[in-house]
Design a protein around this motif. Structure first.
Motif, PDB file in Angstrom:
ATOM      1  N   GLY A  71      42.900  29.301  41.434  1.00 28.24           N
ATOM      2  CA  GLY A  71      41.473  29.058  41.596  1.00 28.24           C
ATOM      3  C   GLY A  71      40.788  28.498  40.370  1.00 28.24           C
ATOM      4  O   GLY A  71      39.747  27.835  40.483  1.00 28.24           O
ATOM      5  N   ALA A  72      41.356  28.770  39.184  1.00 29.11           N
ATOM      6  CA  ALA A  72      40.756  28.267  37.945  1.00 29.11           C
ATOM      7  C   ALA A  72      41.630  27.210  37.282  1.00 29.11           C
ATOM      8  O   ALA A  72      41.450  26.904  36.102  1.00 29.11           O
ATOM      9  N   ASP A  73      42.550  26.647  38.025  1.00 28.15           N
ATOM     10  CA  ASP A  73      43.400  25.578  37.495  1.00 28.15           C
ATOM     11  C   ASP A  73      42.528  24.365  37.171  1.00 28.15           C
ATOM     12  O   ASP A  73      41.780  23.882  38.038  1.00 28.15           O
ATOM     13  N   ARG A 105      43.029  21.373  37.139  1.00 24.26           N
ATOM     14  CA  ARG A 105      43.228  20.222  38.024  1.00 24.26           C
ATOM     15  C   ARG A 105      42.180  20.155  39.132  1.00 24.26           C
ATOM     16  O   ARG A 105      41.898  19.068  39.661  1.00 24.26           O
ATOM     17  N   TYR A 106      41.592  21.301  39.470  1.00 23.36           N
ATOM     18  CA  TYR A 106      40.645  21.340  40.579  1.00 23.36           C
ATOM     19  C   TYR A 106      39.192  21.403  40.122  1.00 23.36           C
ATOM     20  O   TYR A 106      38.278  21.362  40.943  1.00 23.36           O
ATOM     21  N   GLY A 107      38.978  21.526  38.805  1.00 19.93           N
ATOM     22  CA  GLY A 107      37.634  21.389  38.245  1.00 19.93           C
ATOM     23  C   GLY A 107      36.681  22.539  38.461  1.00 19.93           C
ATOM     24  O   GLY A 107      35.464  22.356  38.352  1.00 19.93           O
ATOM     25  N   HIS A 108      37.180  23.726  38.740  1.00 17.65           N
ATOM     26  CA  HIS A 108      36.284  24.868  39.002  1.00 17.65           C
ATOM     27  C   HIS A 108      36.394  25.963  37.942  1.00 17.65           C
ATOM     28  O   HIS A 108      35.815  27.038  38.110  1.00 17.65           O
ATOM     29  N   GLN A 109      37.110  25.706  36.864  1.00 18.19           N
ATOM     30  CA  GLN A 109      37.368  26.752  35.867  1.00 18.19           C
ATOM     31  C   GLN A 109      36.127  27.157  35.080  1.00 18.19           C
ATOM     32  O   GLN A 109      36.094  28.241  34.483  1.00 18.19           O
ATOM     33  N   ASN A 110      35.088  26.320  35.098  1.00 18.18           N
ATOM     34  CA  ASN A 110      33.866  26.638  34.356  1.00 18.18           C
ATOM     35  C   ASN A 110      32.656  26.827  35.264  1.00 18.18           C
ATOM     36  O   ASN A 110      31.512  26.833  34.788  1.00 18.18           O
ATOM     37  N   PHE A 137      41.152  29.537  48.001  1.00 20.56           N
ATOM     38  CA  PHE A 137      41.189  30.278  46.746  1.00 20.56           C
ATOM     39  C   PHE A 137      39.773  30.441  46.195  1.00 20.56           C
ATOM     40  O   PHE A 137      38.938  29.547  46.336  1.00 20.56           O
ATOM     41  N   VAL A 138      39.543  31.587  45.531  1.00 21.08           N
ATOM     42  CA  VAL A 138      38.297  31.787  44.792  1.00 21.08           C
ATOM     43  C   VAL A 138      38.484  31.158  43.416  1.00 21.08           C
ATOM     44  O   VAL A 138      39.585  31.170  42.854  1.00 21.08           O
ATOM     45  N   ASN A 139      37.429  30.610  42.848  1.00 20.67           N
ATOM     46  CA  ASN A 139      37.505  29.856  41.594  1.00 20.67           C
ATOM     47  C   ASN A 139      37.577  30.753  40.359  1.00 20.67           C
ATOM     48  O   ASN A 139      36.768  30.664  39.436  1.00 20.67           O
ATOM     49  N   VAL A 140      38.581  31.655  40.347  1.00 16.81           N
ATOM     50  CA  VAL A 140      38.809  32.537  39.206  1.00 16.81           C
ATOM     51  C   VAL A 140      40.309  32.655  38.961  1.00 16.81           C
ATOM     52  O   VAL A 140      41.130  32.316  39.825  1.00 16.81           O
TER      53      VAL A 140
END
Length: 371
Positions: free
Chosen positions: A117-119, A121-126, A142-145
């Motif tokens: 979720g925080a990879d 590559r998918y741009g959701h880590q921040n 996936f949840v973005n964590v």
């Protein structure tokens, strides 16, 4: 008047003594039956103390019978499941069937909280808010964590992962105590699921798998041409890790009988246990606590896909067989004697949990039928 005063004082002393007996009796009962009041709330502990269970348990004479983090934040097996208000956490013990289990729940379109979720590559880590998303066209949610690392767990805590109810399953590996301590609390208590495998078989699989798993952080190419007996005798440091984790011990700590006692009791009172060699039955039981209706067509398709005839397990790796009784096997068994005893207790728990979980499944089916 003097005799009346003496009588009054005597009666007061009797009432004080009686009250003390009641309080002491309640404390003894609470300690036996694992009542929440028998264990001080983790909120009263200092952050440093709560961060290191081994420090809080340095005095063996005062060790609690159950891991206090799980005791305070995880519901007991005896509490009937309420999937709409509970978030389950899956303790992924490496090489024990966890990768296959995650694939099953991805197939069922369950929303998972794990590293993906925080990879970046998918741009959701921040992201500043929680979302559930589908990376690519995988069909998985996936949840973005990231719930595998301490920093990721703290970020998930700050964003309110468990209170949000967004994740159907949270997955963690090495940081079981840390994840439960920071993601759950006394008002948001969850459930813990785990798949277990015989410790020696697990370590043998781990040795061969990490020689070729270039995609894993635990990749060890230097082990590729190594004799497993040499590895077991000189390089393996993953000994009695289940007991150490459950008893709050460090990786290099020496395990004691007291640690094993805590681990056994914690598993018995706070875990829904599954066995790798009983995967299908384990998933059926996990589904009860996750509120998954196996009569739905999409769920049946996923169960058939993974438990049909000749289905290959995810992340499986063929390797040479190490015979039980060989020197390598005996070394691993000796160095993991406490984990083996814990595993034997878990196998017994697996059998004993069948009846109560079946009763929960029937009760939930009746309620769903009435709805």
């Amino acid at each position: 008047q003097q005799s009346t005063a003496h009588f009054t004082i005597a009666m007061a002393n009797r009432w004080t003594t009686a009250a003390a007996v009641v309080v002491i009796g309640f404390c003894l009962i609470a300690s036996i039956y694992d009542l929440p009041s028998a264990q001080p709330s983790s909120e009263k502990q200092s952050p440093q103390l709560r961060r290191s269970l081994s420090l809080s348990w340095s005095n063996h004479d005062n060790r609690p019978a159950v891991n206090p983090v799980l005791r305070n934040h995880i519901k007991p097996l005896t509490a009937e499941p309420n999937p709409d208000k509970e978030t389950v956490l899956f303790w992924h013990i490496p090489k024990s069937g966890g990768t296959t289990l995650k694939s099953i729940y991805k197939c069922m379109r369950q929303t998972l909280a794990v590293r993906v979720g925080a990879d970046p590559r998918y741009g959701h880590q921040n992201d500043k808010e929680l979302i559930a998303f589908e990376p690519g066209r995988t069909g998985a949610l996936f949840v973005n964590v990231d719930t595998l690392t301490p920093s990721g767990i703290l970020r998930a805590e700050k964003l309110g992962l468990v209170p949000s109810g967004l994740a159907d399953m949270i997955v963690t590996t090495n940081g079981l105590n840390f994840a439960i301590e920071h993601l759950y609390d006394n008002t948001h208590r969850g459930r813990v699921l785990a798949l277990f495998r015989h410790p020696v078989d697990r370590l043998i699989s781990y040795f061969y798998y990490t020689q070729v798993a270039t995609w894993e952080r635990s990749y060890h190419p230097q082990w590729k041409d190594m004799d497993i007996q040499y590895w077991a005798e000189n390089l393996n440091r993953d000994n009695n890790q289940m007991v150490k984790t459950l008893a709050g011990r460090g990786k290099d700590d020496v395990v004691t009988e007291a640690d094993l006692s805590i681990a056994v009791r914690t598993i018995k009172l706070r875990f829904i246990v599954g066995l790798m060699n009983e995967m299908e039955e384990s998933v059926h039981r996990f589904n009860v606590f996750m509120g998954i209706d196996e009569s739905e067509e999409s769920i049946r398709v996923c169960m058939d896909q993974y438990f049909g005839h000749g289905v290959k397990k995810e992340n499986s790796n063929s390797h040479p067989k190490v015979q039980e009784g060989s020197t390598a096997w005996q070394v691993l068994a000796r160095d993991n004697a406490f984990d083996i005893r814990l595993y034997e207790s878990i196998v017994q728990q697996f059998d004993e949990q069948k009846e109560i979980i079946s009763s929960y499944a029937k009760s939930m089916a009746v309620r769903n039928g009435l709805e």
